[in-house]
Design a protein around this motif. Structure first.
Motif, mmCIF file in Angstrom:
data_model
loop_
_atom_site.group_PDB
_atom_site.id
_atom_site.type_symbol
_atom_site.label_atom_id
_atom_site.label_comp_id
_atom_site.label_asym_id
_atom_site.label_seq_id
_atom_site.Cartn_x
_atom_site.Cartn_y
_atom_site.Cartn_z
ATOM 1 N N GLU A 92 0.816 -1.216 0.000
ATOM 2 C CA GLU A 92 0.000 0.000 0.000
ATOM 3 C C GLU A 92 0.850 1.266 0.000
ATOM 4 N N ALA A 93 2.084 1.162 0.496
ATOM 5 C CA ALA A 93 2.966 2.326 0.560
ATOM 6 C C ALA A 93 3.560 2.681 -0.801
ATOM 7 N N GLY A 94 3.422 1.784 -1.789
ATOM 8 C CA GLY A 94 3.955 2.071 -3.107
ATOM 9 C C GLY A 94 5.408 1.693 -3.296
ATOM 10 N N ILE A 95 5.878 0.755 -2.475
ATOM 11 C CA ILE A 95 7.261 0.270 -2.581
ATOM 12 C C ILE A 95 7.310 -0.820 -3.650
ATOM 13 N N ASP A 96 8.468 -1.013 -4.269
ATOM 14 C CA ASP A 96 8.573 -1.845 -5.467
ATOM 15 C C ASP A 96 8.656 -3.341 -5.216
ATOM 16 N N GLY A 97 9.175 -3.758 -4.059
ATOM 17 C CA GLY A 97 9.317 -5.181 -3.810
ATOM 18 C C GLY A 97 9.414 -5.483 -2.325
ATOM 19 N N ILE A 98 9.145 -6.743 -1.981
ATOM 20 C CA ILE A 98 9.124 -7.178 -0.584
ATOM 21 C C ILE A 98 10.237 -8.191 -0.335
ATOM 22 N N VAL A 99 11.021 -7.954 0.696
ATOM 23 C CA VAL A 99 12.001 -8.938 1.159
ATOM 24 C C VAL A 99 11.318 -9.773 2.231
ATOM 25 N N ALA A 100 11.044 -11.023 1.914
ATOM 26 C CA ALA A 100 10.340 -11.927 2.829
ATOM 27 C C ALA A 100 11.358 -12.568 3.758
ATOM 28 N N GLN A 101 11.414 -12.096 5.006
ATOM 29 C CA GLN A 101 12.430 -12.556 5.950
ATOM 30 C C GLN A 101 11.890 -13.674 6.831
ATOM 31 N N GLY A 102 12.358 -14.884 6.574
ATOM 32 C CA GLY A 102 11.955 -16.024 7.368
ATOM 33 C C GLY A 102 12.661 -16.072 8.713
ATOM 34 N N ILE A 103 12.159 -16.923 9.574
ATOM 35 C CA ILE A 103 12.696 -17.021 10.932
ATOM 36 C C ILE A 103 14.127 -17.543 10.945
ATOM 37 N N GLU A 104 14.557 -18.184 9.845
ATOM 38 C CA GLU A 104 15.909 -18.740 9.773
ATOM 39 C C GLU A 104 16.982 -17.665 9.639
ATOM 40 N N ALA A 105 16.592 -16.460 9.271
ATOM 41 C CA ALA A 105 17.548 -15.412 8.918
ATOM 42 C C ALA A 105 18.401 -14.970 10.100
ATOM 43 N N GLY A 106 19.649 -14.629 9.804
ATOM 44 C CA GLY A 106 20.515 -14.035 10.807
ATOM 45 C C GLY A 106 20.228 -12.557 10.950
ATOM 46 N N GLY A 107 20.710 -11.972 12.027
ATOM 47 C CA GLY A 107 20.504 -10.546 12.249
ATOM 48 C C GLY A 107 19.128 -10.221 12.774
ATOM 49 N N HIS A 108 18.785 -8.940 12.733
ATOM 50 C CA HIS A 108 17.553 -8.477 13.356
ATOM 51 C C HIS A 108 16.298 -8.854 12.573
ATOM 52 N N ARG A 109 15.300 -9.318 13.293
ATOM 53 C CA ARG A 109 13.974 -9.516 12.717
ATOM 54 C C ARG A 109 13.460 -8.166 12.245
ATOM 55 N N GLY A 110 12.872 -8.136 11.063
ATOM 56 C CA GLY A 110 12.406 -6.868 10.508
ATOM 57 C C GLY A 110 11.011 -6.472 10.934
ATOM 58 N N MET A 111 10.520 -7.020 12.024
ATOM 59 C CA MET A 111 9.155 -6.732 12.467
ATOM 60 C C MET A 111 8.914 -5.238 12.630
ATOM 61 N N PHE A 112 7.777 -4.776 12.157
ATOM 62 C CA PHE A 112 7.422 -3.364 12.297
ATOM 63 C C PHE A 112 7.170 -3.029 13.757
ATOM 64 N N ASP A 113 6.454 -3.907 14.454
ATOM 65 C CA ASP A 113 6.108 -3.696 15.861
ATOM 66 C C ASP A 113 6.731 -4.808 16.692
ATOM 67 N N PRO A 114 7.803 -4.524 17.419
ATOM 68 C CA PRO A 114 8.471 -5.581 18.189
ATOM 69 C C PRO A 114 7.633 -6.132 19.332
ATOM 70 N N GLU A 115 6.541 -5.423 19.678
ATOM 71 C CA GLU A 115 5.669 -5.903 20.749
ATOM 72 C C GLU A 115 4.577 -6.835 20.218
ATOM 73 N N ALA A 116 4.427 -6.920 18.904
ATOM 74 C CA ALA A 116 3.392 -7.774 18.315
ATOM 75 C C ALA A 116 3.805 -9.238 18.420
ATOM 76 N N ILE A 117 2.822 -10.117 18.305
ATOM 77 C CA ILE A 117 3.104 -11.547 18.302
ATOM 78 C C ILE A 117 3.824 -11.892 17.009
ATOM 79 N N ASP A 118 4.949 -12.552 17.134
ATOM 80 C CA ASP A 118 5.736 -12.954 15.971
ATOM 81 C C ASP A 118 5.339 -14.374 15.592
ATOM 82 N N GLU A 119 4.767 -14.548 14.423
ATOM 83 C CA GLU A 119 4.347 -15.876 13.980
ATOM 84 C C GLU A 119 5.548 -16.756 13.632
#
Length: 350
Positions: free
Chosen positions: A163-190
């Protein structure tokens, strides 16, 4: 999507702040992939220098990544408890714990200087982590011809990106190293795996999807493409490249059995991130430990402690981010690694 990004190969080097360098980004881009710089922890001046250095090494497109986290919510009691908890570790190395902690770097959301710097330096691609910037900033970047990507860890975030008009999505799975890209760190992480997240986003959004998390070789890239991704983003796979900024301790651990033991933890920075388990993580997650200070306030304490310990040759307090595929890391020059990934990708598709 690859044509829009100006690359030949469906291979993107993850923008690892503190590890990615102009030399690494340029080498990947020169080899036909998309190299990346992680400038989330840099000042605008430092970021400008890194972009200029990269541009001097390649005429190919590269990506510049920024952090779009909400500014830290300061809590004196939480920060005081956290410093008290870490005090014995500081004392062990003859250092005084800090009296107070600071927000060690700005969010792009409130950093007008960094925004103007991007418009002036005009990298081919800009990517966002932890959220998306203001509509007017997205519009300005788009008007300047910059392509934009943003990280999502679930479908809700992906729809915000779309909806923001960005060109592509990086789908970050739980296997990834480094910081989770969650928008809201207080939300439930599936905690969706890369494969599930890629299929979900490829089928439920209109944007191109880039798979990220646990991908270490060409076979992994092929699997991501088969799931519906247009490209794969690899981070841990590039850490052992001589062009990365990883230090000797980081490299040694990544080449050892310790690479098989990674954990999501908020203890180092205040936000969940996956890294190689060390004494700091185990100490801070022991029963009875208080909650860490907010992100990136907690990072200030961890970095100061690591600096004190490193002076005495002790590396057990460092943030050594790595994904679950870390045991598959190869020690190769970046250009050669991209070549191997391409050959493996082609073989897997034959």
């Amino acid at each position: 999507m690859l044509e829009e990004l100006g690359i030949k190969l469906p291979i993107i080097q993850a923008p690892m702040a503190g590890v990615s360098t102009p030399a690494l980004a340029a080498a990947v881009s020169n080899a036909g992939g998309l190299g990346s710089l992680g400038i989330g922890a840099s000042t605008a001046a430092q970021a400008r220098q890194a972009i200029e250095e990269t541009r001097a090494l390649t005429d190919r497109p590269f990506n510049v990544n920024v952090f779009c986290h909400q500014p830290a919510s300061r809590d004196v009691e939480t920060e005081t408890r956290w410093l008290k908890h870490l005090a014995p570790l500081f004392e062990e190395f003859g250092a005084d714990p800090p009296i107070k902690l600071t927000e060690i770097y700005k969010s792009f959301l409130g950093d007008e200087e960094a925004f103007q710097m991007l418009l002036e330096t005009h990298p081919a691609v800009v990517s966002f982590h932890f959220g998306v910037p203001a509509p007017e900033q997205i519009a300005a970047l788009r008007k300047s011809g910059i392509k934009m990507l943003a990280t999502a860890t679930n479908l809700r975030e992906a729809r915000v990106i779309e909806e923001a008009g960005i060109d592509g999505i990086v789908a970050q799975g739980i296997e990834a190293g480094g910081h989770r890209g969650m928008f809201d760190p207080e939300a439930i992480d599936e905690r969706l795996s890369t494969s599930v997240l890629v299929r979900l986003l490829a089928s439920r959004t209109r944007l191109p999807v880039i798979a990220a998390g646990g991908i270490m070789d060409g076979q992994g890239v092929r699997a991501a493409l088969d799931l519906g991704a247009v490209a794969a983003q690899l981070g841990t796979a590039f850490i052992l490249c001589p062009e990365s900024a990883a230090n000797a301790s980081y490299r040694q651990n990544l080449k050892s059995e310790r690479a098989s033991f990674t954990r999501l933890t908020a203890s180092l920075s205040g936000r969940y991130a996956r890294g190689i388990v060390n004494r700091f993580i185990e100490y801070c997650e022991a029963a009875g430990s208080p909650l860490p200070a907010a992100y990136p306030i907690a990072y200030d304490a961890a970095k100061q402690l690591n600096a004190a310990a490193t002076k005495q040759g002790y590396g057990e307090f460092a943030a050594q981010w790595a994904g679950q595929g870390a045991p598959l890391a190869r020690e190769l020059p970046a250009s050669q690694l991209v070549q191997f990934l391409t050959e493996e990708l082609q073989a897997a598709g034959s």
